[in-house]
Design a protein around this motif. Structure first.
Motif, PDB file in Angstrom:
ATOM      1  N   GLU A   1      -1.059  -1.260  -4.424  1.00 41.27           N
ATOM      2  CA  GLU A   1      -2.230  -0.408  -4.195  1.00 41.27           C
ATOM      3  C   GLU A   1      -1.790   1.037  -4.064  1.00 41.27           C
ATOM      4  O   GLU A   1      -1.047   1.390  -3.149  1.00 41.27           O
ATOM      5  CB  GLU A   1      -2.966  -0.844  -2.927  1.00 41.27           C
ATOM      6  CG  GLU A   1      -4.137   0.052  -2.568  1.00 41.27           C
ATOM      7  CD  GLU A   1      -4.727  -0.237  -1.193  1.00 41.27           C
ATOM      8  OE1 GLU A   1      -5.330   0.678  -0.606  1.00 41.27           O
ATOM      9  OE2 GLU A   1      -4.565  -1.379  -0.701  1.00 41.27           O
TER      10      GLU A   1
ATOM     11  N   SER B   1      -5.542  -5.705   6.709  1.00 37.74           N
ATOM     12  CA  SER B   1      -4.846  -4.464   6.378  1.00 37.74           C
ATOM     13  C   SER B   1      -4.912  -3.534   7.581  1.00 37.74           C
ATOM     14  O   SER B   1      -5.922  -3.475   8.273  1.00 37.74           O
ATOM     15  CB  SER B   1      -5.509  -3.798   5.170  1.00 37.74           C
ATOM     16  OG  SER B   1      -4.855  -2.602   4.817  1.00 37.74           O
TER      17      SER B   1
ATOM     18  N   GLY C   1      -6.678   2.241  -4.082  1.00 38.57           N
ATOM     19  CA  GLY C   1      -7.394   2.100  -2.820  1.00 38.57           C
ATOM     20  C   GLY C   1      -7.849   3.445  -2.275  1.00 38.57           C
ATOM     21  O   GLY C   1      -7.688   4.481  -2.918  1.00 38.57           O
ATOM     22  N   THR C   2      -8.407   3.416  -1.076  1.00 34.64           N
ATOM     23  CA  THR C   2      -9.009   4.583  -0.428  1.00 34.64           C
ATOM     24  C   THR C   2     -10.154   5.134  -1.276  1.00 34.64           C
ATOM     25  O   THR C   2     -10.368   6.344  -1.339  1.00 34.64           O
ATOM     26  CB  THR C   2      -7.962   5.680  -0.133  1.00 34.64           C
ATOM     27  OG1 THR C   2      -6.729   5.079   0.266  1.00 34.64           O
ATOM     28  CG2 THR C   2      -8.421   6.537   1.055  1.00 34.64           C
TER      29      THR C   2
ATOM     30  N   THR D   1      -2.916   4.737  -3.216  1.00 34.95           N
ATOM     31  CA  THR D   1      -4.014   5.324  -2.451  1.00 34.95           C
ATOM     32  C   THR D   1      -4.534   6.592  -3.121  1.00 34.95           C
ATOM     33  O   THR D   1      -3.754   7.472  -3.508  1.00 34.95           O
ATOM     34  CB  THR D   1      -3.565   5.643  -1.021  1.00 34.95           C
ATOM     35  OG1 THR D   1      -2.354   6.398  -1.065  1.00 34.95           O
ATOM     36  CG2 THR D   1      -3.310   4.362  -0.252  1.00 34.95           C
TER      37      THR D   1
ATOM     38  N   VAL E   1      -9.707  -1.166  -3.966  1.00 36.62           N
ATOM     39  CA  VAL E   1      -9.720  -1.394  -2.518  1.00 36.62           C
ATOM     40  C   VAL E   1     -10.463  -0.232  -1.873  1.00 36.62           C
ATOM     41  O   VAL E   1     -10.251   0.924  -2.251  1.00 36.62           O
ATOM     42  CB  VAL E   1      -8.301  -1.479  -1.933  1.00 36.62           C
ATOM     43  CG1 VAL E   1      -8.357  -1.843  -0.449  1.00 36.62           C
ATOM     44  CG2 VAL E   1      -7.453  -2.498  -2.691  1.00 36.62           C
ATOM     45  N   THR E   2     -11.330  -0.533  -0.916  1.00 34.15           N
ATOM     46  CA  THR E   2     -12.041   0.523  -0.199  1.00 34.15           C
ATOM     47  C   THR E   2     -11.796   0.382   1.301  1.00 34.15           C
ATOM     48  O   THR E   2     -11.577  -0.726   1.794  1.00 34.15           O
ATOM     49  CB  THR E   2     -13.564   0.464  -0.457  1.00 34.15           C
ATOM     50  OG1 THR E   2     -14.116  -0.640   0.273  1.00 34.15           O
ATOM     51  CG2 THR E   2     -13.877   0.299  -1.932  1.00 34.15           C
TER      52      THR E   2
ATOM     53  N   VAL F   1       0.853  -1.188   0.000  1.00 35.37           N
ATOM     54  CA  VAL F   1       0.000   0.000   0.000  1.00 35.37           C
ATOM     55  C   VAL F   1       0.888   1.237   0.000  1.00 35.37           C
ATOM     56  O   VAL F   1       1.649   1.467   0.940  1.00 35.37           O
ATOM     57  CB  VAL F   1      -0.922   0.018   1.235  1.00 35.37           C
ATOM     58  CG1 VAL F   1      -1.842   1.233   1.196  1.00 35.37           C
ATOM     59  CG2 VAL F   1      -1.733  -1.272   1.311  1.00 35.37           C
TER      60      VAL F   1
ATOM     61  N   LYS G   1     -11.577  -6.917   3.060  1.00 32.46           N
ATOM     62  CA  LYS G   1     -10.420  -6.393   3.780  1.00 32.46           C
ATOM     63  C   LYS G   1     -10.789  -6.160   5.239  1.00 32.46           C
ATOM     64  O   LYS G   1     -11.658  -5.342   5.539  1.00 32.46           O
ATOM     65  CB  LYS G   1      -9.962  -5.078   3.130  1.00 32.46           C
ATOM     66  CG  LYS G   1      -8.722  -4.486   3.769  1.00 32.46           C
ATOM     67  CD  LYS G   1      -8.275  -3.225   3.057  1.00 32.46           C
ATOM     68  CE  LYS G   1      -9.091  -2.021   3.467  1.00 32.46           C
ATOM     69  NZ  LYS G   1      -8.496  -0.744   3.008  1.00 32.46           N
TER      70      LYS G   1
ATOM     71  N   SER H   1      -1.906  -7.251   3.442  1.00 27.91           N
ATOM     72  CA  SER H   1      -1.716  -5.900   2.916  1.00 27.91           C
ATOM     73  C   SER H   1      -0.831  -5.120   3.873  1.00 27.91           C
ATOM     74  O   SER H   1      -1.146  -5.008   5.055  1.00 27.91           O
ATOM     75  CB  SER H   1      -3.085  -5.223   2.767  1.00 27.91           C
ATOM     76  OG  SER H   1      -2.958  -3.895   2.346  1.00 27.91           O
TER      77      SER H   1
END
Length: 229
Positions: free
Chosen positions: A49, A165, A77-78, A51, A97-98, A24, A138, A185
């Motif tokens: 990932e 994560s 992600g985010t 962000t 990814v959330t 990440v 996650k 993660s």
């Protein structure tokens, strides 16, 4: 989703199945990403990932996807809204990814056959994401629960796949794999000072170390599973 409607569930990417580690990345600006991604890939960590909270991510995506091609799976992600999800899916990301359980995001990704990993903590949140078509859910923040939580979830939800994560370290990553996690993660414990002028060769060494530890945990889990049959 209706109980009579079959769940559409995208499979995890080939690179993640080969090395179940997600790196990440958070930086001051997305223009800083490329050398760090290259250093991670040199150490075997090829699921990356980016962000969305980092400035410039959407603008840099086409350049990064072109530079790394099929050697690295780059996801974003985010993500906290359907509009954000659609924007990065249109840009060609390999997964989403959330940090939250947004069923609209999960279902949109699943319909486009893009792996999606929604975040949650409670059984209700995690099962809702899984039931809507998540590739894996996650557990976030994972440090509040610990590896034993995977087994507790598998009681009522035996088929659920999870990725911890938040608080996962290089040293405890194998414990999560041993507990049954699809992947792990890692952010700060793996990246260290890479975005603050740190030694990228040292980052590659950390990537190699977590890759080796996780591979050994996967092999041990598979051997134990085979012995039970």
């Amino acid at each position: 989703m209706s109980q009579n409607q079959k769940t559409v569930r995208p499979a995890a990417g080939k690179l993640l199945r080969g090395n179940p580690v997600v790196a990440v990345l958070r930086a001051g600006h997305a223009s800083e990403y490329a050398p760090v991604i290259a250093a991670l890939a040199a150490g075997g960590v090829t699921t990356i990932e980016l962000t969305l909270s980092t400035a410039g991510v959407v603008a840099q995506l086409p350049l990064l996807l072109e530079e790394f091609g099929t050697a690295v799976d780059i996801g974003v992600g985010t993500i906290t809204s359907l509009a954000e999800a659609v924007e990065v899916m249109d840009a060609g990301v390999k997964f989403l990814v959330t940090p939250i359980t947004d069923l609209a995001v999960v279902e949109a990704a699943a319909q486009r056959n893009i792996p999606v990993f929604p975040g949650g903590l409670t059984p209700t949140e995690l099962f809702a994401g899984w039931n809507s078509g998540a590739t894996a859910v996650k557990i976030f923040p994972a440090s509040t629960m610990g590896p034993g939580y995977v087994g507790h979830l598998r009681g009522p939800f035996p088929s659920i796949e999870v990725i911890p994560s938040g608080g996962v370290s290089i040293d405890n990553a194998p414990e999560w794999i041993a507990a049954g996690a699809l992947a792990v993660s890692l952010g700060g414990p793996l990246l260290g000072d890479a975005f603050r002028g740190g030694d990228l060769a040292a980052l590659t060494q950390r990537a190699r170390r977590v890759t080796k530890l996780v591979a050994a945990a996967v092999a041990a889990r598979n051997a134990a599973s085979g012995a039970k049959k």
